[in-house]
Enzyme design. Sequence first.
Site, PDB file in Angstrom:
ATOM      1  N   LYS A 161      -7.557  29.581  13.730  1.00 64.91           N
ATOM      2  CA  LYS A 161      -8.237  29.647  12.422  1.00 64.91           C
ATOM      3  C   LYS A 161      -9.719  29.967  12.578  1.00 64.91           C
ATOM      4  O   LYS A 161     -10.252  30.793  11.849  1.00 64.91           O
ATOM      5  CB  LYS A 161      -8.098  28.321  11.671  1.00 64.91           C
ATOM      6  N   THR A 179     -11.258  31.404  15.158  1.00 68.34           N
ATOM      7  CA  THR A 179     -11.388  32.780  15.654  1.00 68.34           C
ATOM      8  C   THR A 179     -11.206  33.779  14.521  1.00 68.34           C
ATOM      9  O   THR A 179     -11.970  34.744  14.382  1.00 68.34           O
ATOM     10  CB  THR A 179     -10.345  33.045  16.757  1.00 68.34           C
ATOM     11  N   ARG A 221     -16.882  23.672  10.570  1.00 64.77           N
ATOM     12  CA  ARG A 221     -17.108  22.309  11.053  1.00 64.77           C
ATOM     13  C   ARG A 221     -17.696  22.315  12.461  1.00 64.77           C
ATOM     14  O   ARG A 221     -17.538  23.271  13.215  1.00 64.77           O
ATOM     15  CB  ARG A 221     -15.778  21.543  11.097  1.00 64.77           C
ATOM     16  N   LYS A 277      -7.237  20.625  23.045  1.00 58.54           N
ATOM     17  CA  LYS A 277      -7.504  21.882  22.363  1.00 58.54           C
ATOM     18  C   LYS A 277      -8.712  22.635  22.916  1.00 58.54           C
ATOM     19  O   LYS A 277      -8.841  23.834  22.730  1.00 58.54           O
ATOM     20  CB  LYS A 277      -7.726  21.641  20.871  1.00 58.54           C
ATOM     21  N   ALA A 295      -8.676  16.623  10.146  1.00 56.17           N
ATOM     22  CA  ALA A 295      -7.860  16.982   8.977  1.00 56.17           C
ATOM     23  C   ALA A 295      -6.578  16.182   8.867  1.00 56.17           C
ATOM     24  O   ALA A 295      -5.993  16.121   7.792  1.00 56.17           O
ATOM     25  CB  ALA A 295      -7.519  18.467   9.015  1.00 56.17           C
ATOM     26  N   PHE A 329      -6.148  22.269  10.513  1.00 54.18           N
ATOM     27  CA  PHE A 329      -4.699  22.303  10.689  1.00 54.18           C
ATOM     28  C   PHE A 329      -4.023  23.191   9.638  1.00 54.18           C
ATOM     29  O   PHE A 329      -4.604  24.176   9.190  1.00 54.18           O
ATOM     30  CB  PHE A 329      -4.118  20.897  10.705  1.00 54.18           C
ATOM     31  N   PHE A 373      -1.543  37.705  19.790  1.00 54.82           N
ATOM     32  CA  PHE A 373      -1.719  37.244  21.162  1.00 54.82           C
ATOM     33  C   PHE A 373      -1.239  38.326  22.123  1.00 54.82           C
ATOM     34  O   PHE A 373      -0.430  39.185  21.747  1.00 54.82           O
ATOM     35  CB  PHE A 373      -0.943  35.943  21.396  1.00 54.82           C
ATOM     36  N   TRP A 378      -9.783  38.218  18.293  1.00 56.60           N
ATOM     37  CA  TRP A 378      -9.996  37.671  19.645  1.00 56.60           C
ATOM     38  C   TRP A 378     -10.272  38.786  20.642  1.00 56.60           C
ATOM     39  O   TRP A 378     -11.191  38.706  21.445  1.00 56.60           O
ATOM     40  CB  TRP A 378      -8.761  36.873  20.078  1.00 56.60           C
TER      41      TRP A 378
END
Length: 558
Positions: free
Chosen positions: A73, A75, A96, A107, A275, A303, A384, A412
Amino acid sequence: MKIPTDIEIATETTMLPIKNIAEKMELQEDSYELYGKYKAKINSHELKKMSNKKNGKLILVTAISPTPAGEGKTTTSVGLADGLAKIGKRAMLALREPSLGPVFGMKGGATGGGYAQVVPMEEINLHFTGDFHAIGVANNLLAALIDNHIHHGNILNIDSQKITWKRVVDMNDRQLRHIVSGLQGKVNGVTREDGYDITVASEIMAILCLSNNIVELKDKLRQIIIGYNSSGDPVTAGDLKAEGALTALLKEAINPNLVQTLNHTPALIHGGPFANIAHGCNSILATKLAMKYADFAITEAGFGSDLGAEKFIDIKCRMADIQPDAVVLVATIRALKMHGGVSKKELNKVNKDAILEGLPNLKQHLVTIKEVYGLPVVVALNKFETDTAEELELVKEYCLSNQTEVVLSEAWEKGADGSVALAESVVRLANQTNDFSYVYDLTDSIEDKLTKVVQKVYGGNGVTFSKKAYKELNELNRLGFSNYPICMAKTQFSFSDQVSLIGAPKDFDINIASLKISAGAGFIVALTGSVMTMPGLPKHPASEGIDVNEDGDITGLF
């Protein structure tokens, strides 16, 4: 082509002095304070000065139910802001701040990735401008004042067995979840069971993020309920005369932090409530300022849309009197495979059948955004390296068959260039009219609010209450808190309160284990299932790969 690591990309990028970013925003020098060469704090009074300026479009970035590593999210948000800037739009991020718990845990950092990052990423991911330190100290000052008051005679008649306020530390530390404090005699305090939360779960974090100014911040701090007296009545931070000192500790932290993306797009990084155990959004101040400074303000909620977006709308939007103009729903092939029953180890293998089995999860999120919230949405298919063209096409066809725009997001790998299509889609959607609505009305009963969230957002039947929660429900009604919004605390990996129920489960109830009032923040926390307010570290935490060389350069941070 091998993409360098996040930290390699970030450290090889030439940042502009933050003064240059402030000039791009047309900020006056007395409107911000430098925190080194590449960071600054914007004075919270700026929002009042700009009250007559028209707001820009607000874009909410959310996601389908995530895998443990997250679906990108941040990225996507960073890439979108840079993509909007690339097509000539005045854009700004409002995100945030990362918590050290996830940074050193599973993470990793939370500054985006690849060629879509906010910088200086090492500083943002670590101590940044000290906001979390200030929040933690303020939280723990209040905890110390509680026990000190009891030690010195307890005039307020606080019941030591009914203290609800916990100390905090910004680290995943399961050892501190349940402790006994005040051992070895009266000189060391009153012996009682206690515990720690992670700093981002502190009500003070939520209060800071939900305050429009310092006066409102102090008033909300005053209303914090720290526990109950022997008669069962609430005892507040105001009763302890604590709000002034707490505000003093937070007077710098309330000012939003200004940084930049790799492409020099302005970014406000401020606040960081979790969250799944808090409301999961950056500060109202940062979001509103971004809407004043830019034509497009991009923000994200933690999330999946069932947690972050629901709280963004039903808590933050109500309190801030704002609403999104469009939503970006981030989806990934690997998350769809996981919701199709594939184990984490097998996610990189081609599996069209698993994707088809996982698509109902995507659909439930789309139904919520379009039909419940009444907002236009585009699916950002976050690509990805292991995704195949056939797998990506399968998801695109599904979205189009459900009358939903879908765009391949390559932020990305390609940064702004990989986000142009998403930016163009967002501009179209944000200029459409929408039928924005909340999931529930504040006048609904607490039980009805909970039921509506479960039915409309999660796709379940309703709620059940533990004996403890049912007793707390009656107490909240007695104390006059029935008109507060609900902050659902549940697992992020399922629409249900059970991690194992993947995809889009039906015919389930959410078990409300406990109900807790956050009177200062202005919402009721509904703890479901076995959700915890103090996470633990994994077997091999990210900290194992982090190091510093002889020049002081950090490696392994991602």
